[in-house]
Design a protein around this motif. Sequence first.
Motif, PDB file in Angstrom:
ATOM      1  N   GLU A  89       0.826  -1.201   0.000  1.00 23.21           N
ATOM      2  CA  GLU A  89       0.000   0.000   0.000  1.00 23.21           C
ATOM      3  C   GLU A  89       0.863   1.255   0.000  1.00 23.21           C
ATOM      4  OE1 GLU A  89      -2.730  -0.136   3.220  1.00 23.21           O
ATOM      5  OE2 GLU A  89      -3.515  -2.123   2.696  1.00 23.21           O
ATOM      6  N   GLU A  90       1.896   1.255   0.825  1.00 24.60           N
ATOM      7  CA  GLU A  90       2.770   2.427   0.918  1.00 24.60           C
ATOM      8  C   GLU A  90       3.462   2.708  -0.415  1.00 24.60           C
ATOM      9  OE1 GLU A  90       5.373   1.353   4.049  1.00 24.60           O
ATOM     10  OE2 GLU A  90       3.795   1.325   5.583  1.00 24.60           O
ATOM     11  N   LEU A  91       4.011   1.679  -1.030  1.00 24.53           N
ATOM     12  CA  LEU A  91       4.725   1.865  -2.295  1.00 24.53           C
ATOM     13  C   LEU A  91       3.776   2.291  -3.406  1.00 24.53           C
ATOM     14  CD1 LEU A  91       7.051  -1.256  -2.026  1.00 24.53           C
ATOM     15  CD2 LEU A  91       7.798   1.143  -1.988  1.00 24.53           C
ATOM     16  N   SER A  92       2.553   1.789  -3.374  1.00 27.73           N
ATOM     17  CA  SER A  92       1.575   2.169  -4.388  1.00 27.73           C
ATOM     18  C   SER A  92       1.260   3.653  -4.333  1.00 27.73           C
ATOM     19  CB  SER A  92       0.290   1.356  -4.226  1.00 27.73           C
ATOM     20  OG  SER A  92       0.517  -0.007  -4.528  1.00 27.73           O
ATOM     21  N   ARG A  93       1.309   4.219  -3.144  1.00 23.71           N
ATOM     22  CA  ARG A  93       1.057   5.657  -2.999  1.00 23.71           C
ATOM     23  C   ARG A  93       2.252   6.497  -3.422  1.00 23.71           C
ATOM     24  NH1 ARG A  93      -1.207   3.902   2.024  1.00 23.71           N
ATOM     25  NH2 ARG A  93       0.686   4.579   3.097  1.00 23.71           N
TER      26      ARG A  93
END
Length: 210
Positions: A89-93
């Motif tokens: 989730e963090e990397l997708s943002r």
Amino acid sequence: MASRPSSELKDDTPPGAKTLRADARRNRDKLIEVAAQAFANHGTAASLEDIARRAGVGVGTLYRHFPTREHLVEVVYRHEVEVLCNAAEELSRERAPDQALEEWMHRFVGYIATKRGMADSLRILLNSNSELFADSYGMVPIALRGLIERAVADGSIRADVDSTDVLHALSGTYSMPNSPEWHDRSRRLVRLLMDGLRWGAPKALKPQGA
């Protein structure tokens, strides 16, 4: 274990148990962090006494939080799965879809390194605590599938990608021979997989300046 941003450790204190003081919580979190690194680097040879020393606490403090090696392994395993899934989730943002996927795959290698180091204890836990694996089963494939779907939609990887195939290829690093070259070989595998995923992708085929 591959380097990654720090993540707040989940409070997995059993229901009804006494809430830890702030300093005790910090000690516990530090022990989990150091133990994950120790298991990744030294496997079954990782010393609990050395883990306590590197965490800046006495070995008695370690045993108060984790009465057995298997208890420590269980908590570290749960934490590693949680951090890996949160990273998706963090990397997708924060990154372009294909870059997020590639970085997550490198972090998966770090997760596998820690898991390999805990293999003997995990086998014991498999026989005595199947709930541990039932709770985490499916979380990692779901995280990877989301990253792949985003990269496919973006056109930065090919559209005929099956996330299960990618996960099987990545998971093959678990059974690779234990040697000083393991980490380098695993990183090369990630680069090879990404080259294959990007080959023929719409963005790769699009003429420059179009």
